[in-house]
Each structure stands twice: as structure tokens, then as C-alpha cells.
Design an enzyme around this catalytic site. Structure first.
Site, mmCIF file in Angstrom:
data_model
loop_
_atom_site.group_PDB
_atom_site.id
_atom_site.type_symbol
_atom_site.label_atom_id
_atom_site.label_comp_id
_atom_site.label_asym_id
_atom_site.label_seq_id
_atom_site.Cartn_x
_atom_site.Cartn_y
_atom_site.Cartn_z
ATOM 1 N N GLU A 273 0.832 -1.217 0.000
ATOM 2 C CA GLU A 273 0.000 0.000 0.000
ATOM 3 C C GLU A 273 0.859 1.257 0.000
ATOM 4 O O GLU A 273 0.452 2.292 -0.513
ATOM 5 C CB GLU A 273 -0.915 0.014 1.222
ATOM 6 C CG GLU A 273 -2.353 -0.203 0.850
ATOM 7 C CD GLU A 273 -3.338 0.014 1.986
ATOM 8 O OE1 GLU A 273 -2.970 0.456 3.085
ATOM 9 O OE2 GLU A 273 -4.515 -0.282 1.753
ATOM 10 N N HIS A 294 9.788 -26.445 1.137
ATOM 11 C CA HIS A 294 9.320 -27.666 0.491
ATOM 12 C C HIS A 294 8.166 -27.388 -0.466
ATOM 13 O O HIS A 294 7.453 -28.304 -0.855
ATOM 14 C CB HIS A 294 8.942 -28.693 1.557
ATOM 15 C CG HIS A 294 10.104 -28.987 2.459
ATOM 16 N ND1 HIS A 294 11.051 -29.937 2.157
ATOM 17 C CD2 HIS A 294 10.515 -28.390 3.598
ATOM 18 C CE1 HIS A 294 11.979 -29.933 3.110
ATOM 19 N NE2 HIS A 294 11.682 -28.998 4.000
ATOM 20 N N LYS A 405 -13.136 0.732 -2.623
ATOM 21 C CA LYS A 405 -13.918 0.946 -1.401
ATOM 22 C C LYS A 405 -15.150 1.805 -1.717
ATOM 23 O O LYS A 405 -16.269 1.513 -1.304
ATOM 24 C CB LYS A 405 -13.011 1.677 -0.401
ATOM 25 C CG LYS A 405 -13.133 1.225 1.032
ATOM 26 C CD LYS A 405 -12.018 1.864 1.877
ATOM 27 C CE LYS A 405 -12.294 1.727 3.352
ATOM 28 N NZ LYS A 405 -11.219 2.196 4.220
HETATM 29 O O1 G6P Z 1 -9.086 1.708 9.829
HETATM 30 P P1 G6P Z 1 -10.045 1.813 8.701
HETATM 31 O O2 G6P Z 1 -10.422 3.223 8.397
HETATM 32 O O3 G6P Z 1 -11.252 0.955 8.927
HETATM 33 O O4 G6P Z 1 -9.319 1.299 7.427
HETATM 34 C C1 G6P Z 1 -8.883 -0.029 7.292
HETATM 35 C C2 G6P Z 1 -8.098 -0.188 6.009
HETATM 36 O O5 G6P Z 1 -8.947 0.269 4.983
HETATM 37 C C3 G6P Z 1 -8.455 0.685 3.735
HETATM 38 O O6 G6P Z 1 -8.746 -0.256 2.796
HETATM 39 C C4 G6P Z 1 -7.070 1.223 3.677
HETATM 40 O O7 G6P Z 1 -6.533 1.097 2.402
HETATM 41 C C5 G6P Z 1 -6.169 0.577 4.666
HETATM 42 O O8 G6P Z 1 -4.947 1.286 4.706
HETATM 43 C C6 G6P Z 1 -6.803 0.591 6.018
HETATM 44 O O9 G6P Z 1 -5.887 0.048 6.953
#
Ligand code: G6P
Length: 437
Positions: A273, A294, A405
Site C-alpha cells: 500500500e 518444500h 472501497k
Molecule cells: O481503519 P479503517 O479506516 O477501517 O481502514 C482499514 C483499512 O482500509 C483501507 O482499505 C485502507 O486502504 C487501509 O490502509 C486501512 O488500513
């Protein structure tokens, strides 16, 4: 902690780095180090993560978890940076190898319902972690867990600890129910937050030495230096960067310790990331020594020359001798210490890679204890920040993750957007084995 970069030299490996190339890299490390130090001093976004060993308040974490310190099991509800550090730490440090820490970082209904059915919810602490407080997987899982507690007649408000940002639905919910709440520290992206409440709550509940972990991280912070030859973290980062430039676009991380298996997963998020941007970045691969010797080693030794193999081991291990066997053919194993065997396997793998000219680096901890783990986590974060500087990428953002997302959120909210249209417009060429095409 030390890092042995000998097998990444051009004298051994191809791709490899010559002494001159290392000297040139060292000059760039000095400039990058200045930038990193400035970011730390000013508490700039991302760089602030490298101050966590001295800014994290272990006592505040212990106070927040006191109401659930009697828990038999901790369930962390979080994903990505809000889960992987916590799992890495309890796996390495909890007396039971982290088996009393269950992480719900996926919304597979089969898995979630099985986990819930196996728990004694009255004896369970729920650790909900989300920096944004909006992540669909985390919030959905939390609502499912909460409902299971209500159905089991357990007062969920007595069993829940929250770590989140100042605002957002999770912060509001925690406030409404007066839940013990810890803040995600300012200026720290989730994947760099293992050394804060984001990573330390389950370890604190399970009685691990989180102060020792922070001390180890602080010791690693002390080693940051303007020369890669004086700083294991920078030596690792500079070599990883230099090798990527010469074609090692994969970084296979192979801990020789079961307790460090989740570390490779944590590292994968950190590296991918942070550095996977602008058409660059090493692809992290995960393996476990000696198990994957292995299975995957064939590829690492004889496959494409596109890999750096990172071997990781604690120098001290508990001892456990192999008992005598009846068969003469097994006599050579009798009395062998399993730890010695594991180390011999590592050295043999290292030699086999070097003999084939495949670059590899060995990272060694004194031992797998709170201090050693703290050093390791901090050093890898610093290495990652250094690579970001050398590569000129925006280490602390993750715009490509946000695309997916947002697309999922648009679908769930019933919005019609460019992103939902892209989902609908998927190209299909299905082969079903029944004449369809
Ligand atoms: O902690 P949050 O806001 O729930 O985010 C959780 C995760 O979500 C995203 O997908 C980001 O790319 C991550 O870097 C992050 O750790």
C-alpha cells in the site's frame, strides 16, 4: 537486530548491487534521512508514525482495557492496518501464540458465524478498530458481533473497547454507549499504526509486555542514521530499493519462526500500500521457513530473476531435542535441537539461493521477545519510508484502494455512479465446459 546484505551484492547475485552502487545509494540515503527527520520533527502526516515509540501512552491503553482484562479471548474487529499489526503482535508475544486473539477481518459469513458459535461471549473482549470509522467490513462485522452478544444475554457495552478517529459513525456510537475509546494517533496511517492503540490493545488485554515492545521500537528509532552502513533499517530499505531498480520486483518475506507468520502479512500491506504507486513497487510475497522450502523454494531459486528473498530469524530459540529412533537411518537426527535444525535449514536455503545468484537478505533479531519485535516492526516501517523517499512516491496515501472501497459503498447505497457502471460493464468471456463461450 541486524541485517546482512552480503548476498545482495553483485559479487554474489544478479540482480545485485556493486560496492560503488551502494556508495551512491548511501549518498541518497543521507538526503532521504534528512527529509524523514524533518517530517518527524514537524509531526508531518505519515512521518509522525516514526515517533510512536515515544508518543504512545501504554498506561492509557492499559487503563482503557482494564474493564475487559479478565477476558479469555479477544476478538479484534478491523481490517488492513486496523487488524494486521494487532495480530502480528499477539502471535509473536502472547503466551499461547496468539490463539486467544481472534481477528475478524473478513466478511465471509461462513467464517464469522463459525467463530461466533465457538466463543464464550461472556468471557470475550471485543476490540473494534477503524481509523475512518466507516469501513463497511468492520462496521458490518461489529454489528453482527454485537447482535450475537445481545442474543447471548451479554452486555456488549461492558465487553467492548473502541479505537477510532475523532469523528465518524464508530466514534459517535462509542460516545452514545459510553464505551472505553482510544484515539488513532494524529498523522499516522493505519498500516503504520501497529505501535499505537491500533496494534496494542489485544496485546495489553492478554498481558503482553507492550512497554517492552515500545522500548524495542525506541531503540530501533535511535539507530536511524544518515548512512545505510550504520542503520539496519536503512540498509534493508536501500537494498530493497536498489534491487527493485534492477528488476527484483518481488520481495518474498520468509520468517523462520511460526510466531512470525502474521508478520509477513503485516509487511505485505506496509510494502504494497505504501510503495505500489506510479507503476512501481515490489510485490510482497509471503512464505514460512522451513515449511515453504518444500513448496515455494523451487521458484525462488530457479524461477525468474525478479525476486529479493528476505529471510528472517531470531538468533535465540527455546531448545527441544529430537529423541532417539529405532531405525539406524535416523540416528543422525537423535539429539539434534529443533531450533538448530531450523537454523540449518535457513542457512542451507540462503546458500542455495546465493549459489544460484538469487539476491537474498538476512534479518536477525536477538530473540523473539517484546523488544525484538518492537525493533523489527519499527525498522521495517522506517525501511518502507526510506524506499518511498528514494522512489519518490507518496508513501502515506492509498488512492487505488479507495477506488474499490467507494465503488462497493456506491453499490450498497444504491447510487448509480461511474464506479457502479464500471462494475456493471464487466467484460465476460465465460467458459463453462458445457459448450458455452
Ligand atoms: O481503519 P479503517 O479506516 O477501517 O481502514 C482499514 C483499512 O482500509 C483501507 O482499505 C485502507 O486502504 C487501509 O490502509 C486501512 O488500513
Amino acid at each position: 537486530m541486524n541485517v546482512d546484505i552480503g548476498n545482495a551484492l553483485a559479487a554474489v547475485a544478479e540482480p545485485g548491487l556493486s560496492r560503488d552502487e551502494l556508495a551512491t545509494l548511501d549518498e541518497r540515503v543521507a538526503r532521504a534521512h534528512e527529509r524523514i527527520e524533518r517530517g518527524r520533527t514537524d509531526g508531518e502526516f505519515g512521518y509522525a508514525a516514526l515517533n510512536l515509540p515515544r508518543t504512545t501512552d501504554a498506561e492509557a491503553i492499559r487503563d482503557a482495557v482494564a474493564p475487559v482484562a479478565d477476558a479469555e479471548t479477544v476478538v479484534t474487529v478491523g481490517i488492513g492496518g486496523s487488524a494486521l499489526g494487532a495480530r502480528t503482535i499477539t502471535s509473536a508475544l502472547a503466551a499461547d501464540g496468539g490463539t486467544s486473539h481472534v481477528v475478524l477481518d473478513n466478511v465471509d459469513p461462513d467464517h464469522v458465524s463459525r467463530v461466533l458459535s465457538e466463543l464464550s461471549l461472556a468471557e470475550t473482549a471485543i476490540n473494534v478498530v477503524s481509523k475512518s470509522g466507516t469501513t463497511a467490513e468492520t462496521l458490518s462485522n461489529f454489528l453482527v458481533v454485537r447482535e450475537a452478544m445481545v442474543e447471548a444475554g451479554v452486555d456488549w457495552t461492558e465487553r467492548t473497547v473502541v479505537t477510532t478517529g475523532d469523528e465518524g459513525p464508530l466514534a459517535a456510537l462509542a460516545d452514545e454507549h459510553d464505551l472505553p475509546t482510544l484515539a488513532v494517533p494524529d498523522g499516522v496511517p493505519g498500516r503504520f499504526a501497529a505501535l499505537s492503540s491500533v496494534g496494542l490493545v489485544p496485546a495489553a488485554i492478554l498481558g503482553c509486555d507492550i512497554e517492552g515492545l515500545l522500548d524495542g521500537a525506541a531503540a530501533a528509532a535511535e539507530t536511524l542514521d544518515s548512512s545505510l552502513f550504520e542503520c539496519p533499517a536503512y540498509a534493508y530499505g536501500a537494498v530493497a530499493y536498489g534491487l527493485e531498480e534492477r528488476g527484483a520486483t518481488i520481495n518474498a518475506v520468509v520468517p523462520y519462526a511460526e510466531r512470525l507468520e502474521p508478520f509477513a502479512e503485516w509487511f505485505a500491506q506496509l510494502w504494497a500500500e505504501s510503495l505500489g504507486k506510479d507503476g512501481r513497487g515490489q510485490t510482497p510475497a509471503r512464505a514460512l521457513g522451513a515449511t515453504d522450502q518444500h513448496s515455494q523454494l523451487q521458484l525462488y531459486r530457479a524461477g525468474r530473476r525478479d525476486k529479493l528473498v528476505t529471510l528472517l530469524r531470531p538468533r535465540e530459540r527455546p531448545s527441544l531435542d529430537v529423541p532417539a529412533a529405532e531405525a539406524d537411518a535416523l540416528a543422525h537426527l537423535e539429539g539434534t535441537d529443533l531450533g538448530e535444525l531450523l537454523d540449518t535449514e535457513l542457512r542451507a536455503t540462503e546458500a542455495s539461493l546465493a549459489e544460484a545468484g538469487q539476491p537474498n537478505v538476512r534479518v536477525e533479531l536477538d530473540r523473539l521477545d517484546p523488544r525484538g519485535l518492537g525493533e523489527l516492526l519499527y525498522a521495517m516501517e522506517a525501511a518502507c519510508v526510506l524506499v518511498g523517499e528514494l522512489a519518490g512516491v507518496e508513501t502515506f496515501t492509498q488512492p487505488a484502494v479507495e477506488w474499490g472501497k467507494q465503488a462497493a459503498r456506491d453499490v450498497l447505497e444504491g447510487d448509480e455512479t461511474e464506479k457502479t457502471a464500471a462494475i456493471e460493464d464487466k467484460h465476460e468471456l465465460i467458459v463453462d465446459g458445457e459448450g458455452g463461450r
